[in-house]
Design a protein around this motif. Structure first.
Motif, PDB file in Angstrom:
ATOM      1  N   GLU A  69      69.736 -17.648 -63.198  1.00  0.00           N
ATOM      2  CA  GLU A  69      71.140 -18.099 -63.143  1.00  0.00           C
ATOM      3  C   GLU A  69      71.400 -19.003 -61.941  1.00  0.00           C
ATOM      4  O   GLU A  69      72.103 -20.010 -62.057  1.00  0.00           O
ATOM      5  CB  GLU A  69      72.059 -16.867 -63.084  1.00  0.00           C
TER       6      GLU A  69
ATOM      7  N   HIS B  88      79.223 -19.437 -62.703  1.00  0.00           N
ATOM      8  CA  HIS B  88      78.200 -18.422 -62.979  1.00  0.00           C
ATOM      9  C   HIS B  88      77.742 -18.515 -64.430  1.00  0.00           C
ATOM     10  O   HIS B  88      78.278 -19.290 -65.223  1.00  0.00           O
ATOM     11  CB  HIS B  88      78.779 -17.010 -62.742  1.00  0.00           C
ATOM     12  N   ALA B  89      76.741 -17.677 -64.759  1.00  0.00           N
ATOM     13  CA  ALA B  89      76.334 -17.452 -66.154  1.00  0.00           C
ATOM     14  C   ALA B  89      76.278 -15.939 -66.361  1.00  0.00           C
ATOM     15  O   ALA B  89      75.957 -15.180 -65.433  1.00  0.00           O
ATOM     16  CB  ALA B  89      75.001 -18.114 -66.449  1.00  0.00           C
TER      17      ALA B  89
ATOM     18  N   HIS C 109      75.334 -16.983 -56.555  1.00  0.00           N
ATOM     19  CA  HIS C 109      74.009 -16.473 -56.167  1.00  0.00           C
ATOM     20  C   HIS C 109      73.272 -17.482 -55.252  1.00  0.00           C
ATOM     21  O   HIS C 109      73.899 -18.277 -54.565  1.00  0.00           O
ATOM     22  CB  HIS C 109      73.203 -16.107 -57.422  1.00  0.00           C
TER      23      HIS C 109
END
Ligand code: ZN
Length: 254
Positions: free
Chosen positions: A100, A153-154, A85
């Motif tokens: 995130e 990522h989360a 992101h």
């Protein structure tokens, strides 16, 4: 010689002389001081060597330092670290204080720093809060001939009870991608990070290039415990160390 001896026969004189000579030896041997007495102390043999105070002590030779093999430098390897992101794309939020994109950037920077300390040539797809397309990230992996592409990522889901990290691979993951996923997962588990089952799924950032690639979901921002952990600096540091160690193992055993 006295006159008595001159009157006895010669053989008797010789016998007399022999007896007197033997008696004199016996007398001297029993009572004389001319024979040194040797005293042996029981249990002390050989006797201690005489001390020579002026003799120089032997030189002290320092023992050589222990031989340790230094860890080989990994400067011939290139790893692309991809914080997910960024910019207009905040990623998941869930129960998290931070979005995130911020959390994964912090973790990714620590992974990169640890790998650089081992000599790895690290390329970040982003090192600030800016938007990068998925195709641009994949292209970077190809251009740099990355030995490994790691996207960080989360996770998020509607079920708040779901928790844990997940290591993902593309649908057409190569043997090297699967090996990297396995080693990183093992490292996470050795750092007491609970891992869900690894799986393959359609992910453009992993499939739009030919390099070995994995995507790590570091935990669920929709789970209260995971969200709290992912917002804490100690957990970010711990999971970054685990990811870096897994990558290092992948590189050193390739
Ligand atoms: Zn994400």
């Amino acid at each position: 010689m006295n006159t008595y001896l001159l009157t006895v026969p010669r053989c008797q004189r010789l016998l007399f002389l022999l007896i007197t000579t033997m008696l004199s030896f016996l007398f001297i041997g029993c009572g004389g001081d001319s024979i040194r007495k040797v005293t042996v102390t029981p249990g002390k043999w050989p006797p201690p060597r005489p001390v020579q105070p002026d003799s120089p002590s032997p030189p002290v030779v320092p023992s050589p330092p222990p031989v340790t093999s230094p860890r080989p430098s990994l400067d011939s390897y290139t790893v692309v670290i991809d914080p997910g992101h960024g910019g207009k794309d905040p990623g998941a939020r869930g129960l998290s204080r931070e979005p995130e994109k911020n959390i994964v950037l912090k973790i990714a920077r620590q992974v990169a720093r640890k790998l650089k300390q081992r000599g790895v040539n690290v390329v970040m797809t982003r090192n600030s809060d800016r938007f990068i397309s998925l195709d641009a990230r994949a292209t970077l992996a190809e251009q740099r001939h990355a030995h490994l592409f790691v996207s960080i990522h989360a996770d998020a889901t509607r079920k708040r009870t779901v928790y844990g990290a997940t290591v993902l691979m593309g649908r057409t993951a190569s043997f090297q991608s699967k090996r990297a996923a396995w080693l990183i997962r093992k490292s996470l588990e050795s750092h007491d990070v609970f891992c869900r089952k690894s799986r393959q799924q359609q992910l453009r950032v992993l499939e739009n290039h030919s390099r070995p690639a994995v995507l790590i979901e570091c935990g669920f921002l929709t789970n209260r415990t995971d969200a709290r952990n992912l917002n804490s600096s100690w957990y970010q540091s711990e999971i970054a160390a685990a990811i870096a160690q897994g990558i290092e193992t992948f590189l050193t055993r390739s």
